[in-house]
Write a protein that holds these residues in place. Structure first.
Motif, PDB file in Angstrom:
ATOM      1  N   VAL A 152       1.744  -0.120   3.772  1.00 32.70           N
ATOM      2  CA  VAL A 152       0.866  -0.761   2.461  1.00 32.70           C
ATOM      3  C   VAL A 152       1.726  -1.653   1.752  1.00 32.70           C
ATOM      4  N   GLU A 153       1.144  -2.690   1.979  1.00 36.91           N
ATOM      5  CA  GLU A 153       1.787  -4.008   1.106  1.00 36.91           C
ATOM      6  C   GLU A 153       1.821  -3.790  -0.597  1.00 36.91           C
ATOM      7  N   ALA A 154       3.153  -4.189  -1.259  1.00 40.55           N
ATOM      8  CA  ALA A 154       3.085  -3.962  -2.516  1.00 40.55           C
ATOM      9  C   ALA A 154       3.989  -4.755  -3.148  1.00 40.55           C
TER      10      ALA A 154
ATOM     11  N   LYS B 262      -1.701  -2.704  -3.536  1.00 41.04           N
ATOM     12  CA  LYS B 262      -2.762  -3.524  -3.404  1.00 41.04           C
ATOM     13  C   LYS B 262      -3.336  -2.809  -2.390  1.00 41.04           C
ATOM     14  N   LEU B 263      -4.347  -2.221  -2.378  1.00 38.65           N
ATOM     15  CA  LEU B 263      -5.257  -1.705  -1.216  1.00 38.65           C
ATOM     16  C   LEU B 263      -6.372  -2.549  -0.691  1.00 38.65           C
TER      17      LEU B 263
ATOM     18  N   GLU C  49      -5.309   8.085   3.518  1.00 34.02           N
ATOM     19  CA  GLU C  49      -5.484   8.997   4.268  1.00 34.02           C
ATOM     20  C   GLU C  49      -7.007   8.759   4.931  1.00 34.02           C
ATOM     21  N   LYS C  50      -7.765   8.290   4.184  1.00 32.07           N
ATOM     22  CA  LYS C  50      -9.071   7.851   5.292  1.00 32.07           C
ATOM     23  C   LYS C  50      -8.938   6.363   6.023  1.00 32.07           C
ATOM     24  N   GLY C  51      -7.666   5.675   5.831  1.00 34.61           N
ATOM     25  CA  GLY C  51      -7.413   4.619   6.583  1.00 34.61           C
ATOM     26  C   GLY C  51      -8.213   3.594   6.049  1.00 34.61           C
ATOM     27  N   GLU C  52      -8.364   3.146   4.598  1.00 32.42           N
ATOM     28  CA  GLU C  52      -8.917   2.259   4.045  1.00 32.42           C
ATOM     29  C   GLU C  52      -8.131   1.265   3.983  1.00 32.42           C
TER      30      GLU C  52
END
Length: 111
Positions: free
Chosen positions: A16-18, A58-59, A108-111
């Motif tokens: 995950v980019e942050a 950021k998601l 966990e949901k892969g979103e």
């Protein structure tokens, strides 16, 4: 000889980019694993253990990053396997706990 695990929560591997901000650093980073208690970020630039900062996560489906106060609790300086920092989230409001749970659920949901 076995070592005792200090973590209170199970970590989830992720990519995950942050963005990490502290009084001395401002870095775009990648979160390699995360739990309700903290995360590990890959970065060759390290803060001192005990430094407080913010991690902005950021998601894909969020309009703006989710900011969480964090403290550096571990550093790894290893050019072969990757350097980085272990951050412990600092929760002061119930809203902060909801934010991290939202992040983990989306991962966990892969979103």
């Amino acid at each position: 000889m076995a070592t005792l695990e200090k973590r209170q929560f199970e970590r989830k591997s992720c990519y995950v980019e942050a963005h990490y901000e502290s009084p001395t650093l401002s870095l775009n980073v990648v979160i390699k694993n995360i739990s309700p208690g903290g995360c590990f970020i890959n970065t060759p630039y390290l803060d001192t253990i005990g430094t407080s900062g913010m991690i902005f996560i950021k998601l894909p489906h969020d309009r703006s990053p989710i900011g969480l106060l964090a403290k550096v609790v571990y550093t790894k300086d290893d050019s072969l396997t990757g350097s980085g920092m272990g951050l412990k989230f600092q929760f002061y409001r119930a809203e902060d706990i909801l934010k991290i749970n939202q992040i983990i659920n989306q991962i966990e949901k892969g979103e």
